[in-house]
Design a protein around this motif. Structure first.
Motif, mmCIF file in Angstrom:
data_model
loop_
_atom_site.group_PDB
_atom_site.id
_atom_site.type_symbol
_atom_site.label_atom_id
_atom_site.label_comp_id
_atom_site.label_asym_id
_atom_site.label_seq_id
_atom_site.Cartn_x
_atom_site.Cartn_y
_atom_site.Cartn_z
ATOM 1 N N ASN A 65 34.059 34.790 55.710
ATOM 2 C CA ASN A 65 34.026 36.158 55.176
ATOM 3 C C ASN A 65 32.560 36.521 54.937
ATOM 4 O O ASN A 65 32.057 36.449 53.808
ATOM 5 N N PRO A 66 31.867 36.900 55.981
ATOM 6 C CA PRO A 66 30.418 37.068 55.891
ATOM 7 C C PRO A 66 29.944 38.125 54.897
ATOM 8 O O PRO A 66 28.760 38.158 54.564
ATOM 9 N N SER A 67 30.825 38.995 54.412
ATOM 10 C CA SER A 67 30.395 40.004 53.440
ATOM 11 C C SER A 67 30.304 39.429 52.029
ATOM 12 O O SER A 67 29.876 40.111 51.099
ATOM 13 N N THR A 68 30.726 38.171 51.846
ATOM 14 C CA THR A 68 30.682 37.532 50.534
ATOM 15 C C THR A 68 29.854 36.261 50.591
ATOM 16 O O THR A 68 29.524 35.753 51.675
ATOM 17 N N ALA A 69 29.550 35.766 49.392
ATOM 18 C CA ALA A 69 28.797 34.519 49.286
ATOM 19 C C ALA A 69 29.224 33.813 48.011
ATOM 20 O O ALA A 69 29.865 34.395 47.127
ATOM 21 N N VAL A 70 28.873 32.559 47.894
ATOM 22 C CA VAL A 70 29.126 31.780 46.682
ATOM 23 C C VAL A 70 27.830 31.775 45.865
ATOM 24 O O VAL A 70 26.793 31.309 46.334
ATOM 25 N N TYR A 99 29.897 34.629 31.324
ATOM 26 C CA TYR A 99 29.699 35.414 32.538
ATOM 27 C C TYR A 99 30.904 36.326 32.773
ATOM 28 O O TYR A 99 32.056 35.921 32.587
ATOM 29 N N TYR A 100 30.591 37.565 33.196
ATOM 30 C CA TYR A 100 31.635 38.577 33.330
ATOM 31 C C TYR A 100 31.392 39.428 34.577
ATOM 32 O O TYR A 100 30.242 39.617 35.003
ATOM 33 N N PRO A 101 32.474 40.010 35.113
ATOM 34 C CA PRO A 101 32.311 40.836 36.321
ATOM 35 C C PRO A 101 31.840 42.255 36.028
ATOM 36 O O PRO A 101 31.409 42.950 36.947
ATOM 37 N N SER A 102 31.929 42.710 34.764
ATOM 38 C CA SER A 102 31.528 44.085 34.451
ATOM 39 C C SER A 102 30.880 44.122 33.080
ATOM 40 O O SER A 102 31.072 43.227 32.254
ATOM 41 N N MET A 103 30.141 45.212 32.833
ATOM 42 C CA MET A 103 29.501 45.389 31.527
ATOM 43 C C MET A 103 30.552 45.524 30.432
ATOM 44 O O MET A 103 30.419 44.959 29.337
ATOM 45 N N ALA A 104 31.603 46.291 30.705
ATOM 46 C CA ALA A 104 32.651 46.481 29.700
ATOM 47 C C ALA A 104 33.296 45.156 29.331
ATOM 48 O O ALA A 104 33.564 44.878 28.154
ATOM 49 N N ASP A 105 33.560 44.327 30.338
ATOM 50 C CA ASP A 105 34.144 43.014 30.044
ATOM 51 C C ASP A 105 33.194 42.174 29.208
ATOM 52 O O ASP A 105 33.618 41.460 28.293
ATOM 53 N N ALA A 106 31.904 42.247 29.513
ATOM 54 C CA ALA A 106 30.927 41.456 28.759
ATOM 55 C C ALA A 106 30.873 41.893 27.305
ATOM 56 O O ALA A 106 30.860 41.067 26.385
ATOM 57 N N VAL A 107 30.847 43.199 27.070
ATOM 58 C CA VAL A 107 30.770 43.708 25.694
ATOM 59 C C VAL A 107 32.040 43.365 24.934
ATOM 60 O O VAL A 107 31.991 42.947 23.764
ATOM 61 N N ASN A 108 33.200 43.505 25.605
ATOM 62 C CA ASN A 108 34.472 43.279 24.929
ATOM 63 C C ASN A 108 34.918 41.831 24.960
ATOM 64 O O ASN A 108 35.894 41.464 24.296
ATOM 65 N N GLY A 109 34.214 40.999 25.733
ATOM 66 C CA GLY A 109 34.596 39.594 25.820
ATOM 67 C C GLY A 109 35.896 39.371 26.564
ATOM 68 O O GLY A 109 36.647 38.447 26.255
ATOM 69 N N THR A 110 36.174 40.209 27.567
ATOM 70 C CA THR A 110 37.412 40.099 28.328
ATOM 71 C C THR A 110 37.117 39.662 29.760
ATOM 72 O O THR A 110 36.040 39.896 30.301
ATOM 73 N N ALA A 122 29.584 28.835 38.215
ATOM 74 C CA ALA A 122 28.707 28.074 39.106
ATOM 75 C C ALA A 122 29.121 28.228 40.565
ATOM 76 O O ALA A 122 28.366 27.824 41.462
ATOM 77 N N ALA A 123 30.285 28.784 40.815
ATOM 78 C CA ALA A 123 30.761 28.984 42.188
ATOM 79 C C ALA A 123 31.519 30.304 42.236
ATOM 80 O O ALA A 123 32.723 30.353 42.471
ATOM 81 N N TYR A 124 30.774 31.361 42.014
ATOM 82 C CA TYR A 124 31.369 32.697 41.924
ATOM 83 C C TYR A 124 31.291 33.378 43.285
ATOM 84 O O TYR A 124 30.197 33.585 43.828
ATOM 85 N N ILE A 125 32.444 33.709 43.840
ATOM 86 C CA ILE A 125 32.491 34.343 45.157
ATOM 87 C C ILE A 125 32.491 35.852 44.962
ATOM 88 O O ILE A 125 33.342 36.399 44.259
ATOM 89 N N ALA A 126 31.507 36.503 45.577
ATOM 90 C CA ALA A 126 31.394 37.953 45.397
ATOM 91 C C ALA A 126 30.609 38.547 46.559
ATOM 92 O O ALA A 126 29.846 37.864 47.235
ATOM 93 N N GLY A 142 26.352 43.074 44.960
ATOM 94 C CA GLY A 142 26.692 43.800 43.745
ATOM 95 C C GLY A 142 25.974 43.210 42.556
ATOM 96 O O GLY A 142 24.831 42.761 42.665
ATOM 97 N N VAL A 143 26.668 43.193 41.416
ATOM 98 C CA VAL A 143 26.078 42.672 40.182
ATOM 99 C C VAL A 143 27.127 41.858 39.432
ATOM 100 O O VAL A 143 28.331 42.054 39.606
ATOM 101 N N ALA A 144 26.633 40.960 38.591
ATOM 102 C CA ALA A 144 27.435 40.251 37.597
ATOM 103 C C ALA A 144 26.695 40.367 36.275
ATOM 104 O O ALA A 144 25.514 40.771 36.239
ATOM 105 N N TYR A 145 27.373 40.028 35.193
ATOM 106 C CA TYR A 145 26.791 40.227 33.862
ATOM 107 C C TYR A 145 26.873 38.932 33.059
ATOM 108 O O TYR A 145 27.892 38.242 33.075
#
Length: 700
Positions: free
Chosen positions: A398-403, A421-432, A439-443, A446-449
């Protein structure tokens, strides 16, 4: 007014002990208990002149006078008090009613003394309801008969401490009658409530204040004390001595304090009886200020300015400024607001603010106010780096993603912190929705938080940019088409950090490769892209069919890559697909296309031509017979009339022959067309067609 009178008489005793004569008798302005300490005999020793008195000389005497308010019986009790009271002998003589102090030779109405012989201690004397004697004769118990009194009667009472020791006594009135007093709350003379009462009637003159020193105007109480009665005068003093001597009265506002006991007096003036002894009555009281002020402690509270927002959530109610349960508490964002009562903080337990101050105002049950400043502070800010970038090689499937290893992102230089570590700012603030495997996040791109939290629980959220490094392929390496029998060279092109071919080669190019599928791993930096290349065999042309007409052979070709070349000997080649003047018999046709690969070849048969048949049964040229080609696939002989109508088909069923008849009947003499078709026995099943004409001669 009991307490006031006691104080008054006590002061008189101390001030006029040398004026204890009838003419200067102290008025009793209430029927309350009296406590006095006589000292000396005064100017005139009246007891020595009195007729019928049971007193013998004066040692420490005092004269009192009183008037009757309500009719009835009157008793009193004289009790020695103080140290040595058991050895004190009080004598007394009662004169009246309406006694004239100028007449020294008047017998007393009642007279008695305690006498140290009494079995009662301390020795008591007075009037009671059980005695029958009117004068003590030395053998009694110190008590004589009560008297009956009427309103308006005035009496004088001489008391003498026969002992040489100066000692106090108390005088208590009893019976059904009452004494005339200007301070009787239950009469029509005056209703004078004590305006200074505190928690109970024994707390005379207690005034709650909110400072140990303050400006005070005592006159504010005068109208309430007088209650509209003009026969009283109220004055205020700084000391008891000033009050007793009626000197230095307080006439205006003063700076008062809680350490001083202040005094006031109420004087009676009877305009209708200027000579009434009541005009000598003065009621006294004290005024004590009780400092109800209190203080609060300035304090501070430190909270987190999370995510470097510049504000924090404070619970002002948790700050210890010294509040107690009796206080009414309000919070304000500034002193001007507190002073004006505006912008009250209505949710002090959840107050959002920047660093600075808030103010707490507490009011106790006495209306005293204390104010404390609460300093609002931030815990040390969590310093983060929002410019962190993680680059990771694409995932091959899946060349559009990486680890990505998010834990490797340099989001802070501070130690002692935790990261989540969170996928969005809202999740980071709310702890969700935390990222379970940072250490092996496939995405994709984009961005992570990253939520960075310090030891105080404060956090800041750092943004990490994720960059997928796309595969880098060779623009040089292309699929190829070669002749099946040929070999070629594959070149991946320059610019890569490494090469790894499916053949095992690690060079930029590989040579001598034939038809097939190959791959090469192209390394760019740390990323490796797998590129596949195919070497296709050139598509061979196919001889779709061959038409033979008399001695002309036409070769029809499909497939391959034009232009085509044709040959009958694989040596001499021509561009035309038509061969002329071909002899009868077997021949080989060769064809190749533009790739010039090994030619394909097909063997053809140019059969003998039959142009005339005479089906007369003589055995010579009676039939057309192509059974010699019976070994060919799909062999068919077709006969057509001159109009192109098929009139006969010779195949395996009839031996590939025609005898000039149709359905057993001879055809008319004439020229007919025929064709012979078959498929050659080769891989391509090449179609052949041999055509010609035949003359049929039938006898009529």
């Amino acid at each position: 007014m009991k307490k006031y009178l006691l104080v008054f008489l006590f002061f008189v005793t101390q001030m006029v002990f040398a004026q204890q004569d009838c003419i200067t008798a102290i008025p009793i302005c209430s029927d309350a208990d009296i406590a006095l300490t006589p000292g000396g005999t005064g100017t005139v020793a009246e007891s020595e002149h009195a007729t019928g008195s049971c007193l013998y000389g004066e040692s420490n005497s005092i004269w009192l006078t009183f008037s009757i308010q309500t009719a009835g019986t009157l008793t009193f009790l004289i009790t020695p008090t103080g140290a040595g009271a058991n050895n004190i002998d009080y004598d007394w003589a009662l004169y009246g009613p309406n006694h004239n102090c100028a007449n020294l030779n008047v017998a007393p109405l009642r007279c008695s003394y305690a006498g140290l012989f009494s079995s009662v201690t301390p020795p008591l004397t007075g009037l009671n309801m059980t005695a029958t004697d009117t004068s003590e004769d030395g053998g009694g118990d110190g008590f004589v008969k009560y008297i009956d009194v009427l309103p308006g009667q005035v009496y004088h009472l001489l008391l003498n401490n026969f002992s040489t020791t100066i000692a106090p006594f108390s005088l208590t009135f009893g019976g059904t009658a009452s004494l005339l007093t200007p301070f009787d709350h239950n009469s029509a003379q005056i209703y004078q409530p004590n305006p200074f009462l505190g928690a109970g009637p024994d707390q005379d003159g207690q005034i709650n204040v909110c400072s140990p020193s303050f400006t005070y105007d005592f006159s504010m109480w005068t109208s309430q004390i007088l209650n509209g009665n003009p026969n009283f005068i109220v004055k205020y003093y700084r000391s008891a001595t000033d009050a007793m001597d009626d000197v230095n009265p307080i006439t205006g506002p003063i700076t008062a304090n809680v350490a001083t006991t202040y005094h006031y007096s109420i004087s009676y003036v009877d305009p209708n009886s200027p000579t009434s002894f009541l005009n000598q009555c003065r009621d006294f009281g004290t005024i004590n200020f009780i400092d109800r002020s209190f203080t609060l402690n300035p304090a501070s509270i430190t909270e987190c300015s999370n995510n470097n927002s510049g504000t924090a959530l404070y619970d002002l109610t948790s700050v210890d400024v010294g509040l107690t349960p009796n206080l009414t508490v309000k919070y304000y964002p500034s002193m001007p607001d507190l002073n004006a009562g505006t912008n009250e903080i209505t949710t002090p337990y959840a107050y959002t603010s920047s660093e600075g101050s808030a103010f707490v105002k507490a009011t106790n049950e006495y209306g005293c106010v204390a104010i404390a400043e609460i300093t609002l502070k931030f815990h040390p800010i969590v310093v983060i780096n929002n410019d962190a970038i993680l680059r990771s090689c694409f995932i091959e499937t899946n060349p559009s993603t990486a680890v990505f290893n998010l834990t490797a992102a340099l989001v802070t230089g501070q130690t002692g912190v935790t990261k989540t570590y969170y996928p969005s700012m809202a999740d980071a603030v709310n702890g969700t929705n935390p990222i379970a495997t940072p250490a092996a996040y496939i995405a994709p791109n984009g961005v992570a938080y990253v939520k960075v939290t310090n030891a105080q629980g404060c956090y800041a959220v750092a943004k990490v940019t994720l960059v997928v490094i796309p595969p880098v392929y060779s623009s040089v390496l292309k699929d190829k088409i070669i002749c099946m029998e040929d070999k070629t060279t594959l070149d991946a092109g320059p610019g890569f950090n490494g090469y790894e071919w499916s053949t095992g080669a690690t060079t930029q190019t590989i040579t001598d490769v034939g038809v097939g599928t190959y791959w090469v791993k192209l390394k760019t930096g740390d990323c490796v892209a797998l590129q596949t290349v195919k070497v296709y065999p050139a598509e061979q042309p196919v001889i779709s069919n061959i038409d033979i007409a008399t001695n002309t052979v036409t070769v029809n070709v499909i497939g391959g890559t034009p232009p085509y070349n044709y040959s009958l000997d694989n040596v001499n080649w021509q561009d035309s697909n038509v061969f002329q003047n071909i002899s009868r018999g077997n021949h080989t046709v060769y064809v190749k296309d533009a790739y010039d690969c090994d030619p394909i070849e097909v063997t053809i048969v140019v059969p003998n031509l039959v142009n005339v048949i005479t089906p007369n049964g003589d055995g010579v040229n009676d039939i057309i017979d192509y059974s010699a080609l019976a070994g060919k696939q799909n062999l068919v002989l077709s006969i057509f009339d001159r109009y192109g109508t098929k009139i006969h088909q010779a195949d395996k069923m009839n031996g590939y022959k025609w005898d000039g008849t149709i359905g057993g009947k001879k055809v008319p003499t004439g020229t007919y067309w025929y064709s012979v078709t078959w498929n050659e026995n080769n891989k391509k099943n090449t179609a052949f067609k041999f055509s010609g004409w035949v003359m049929v001669k039938n006898r009529e």
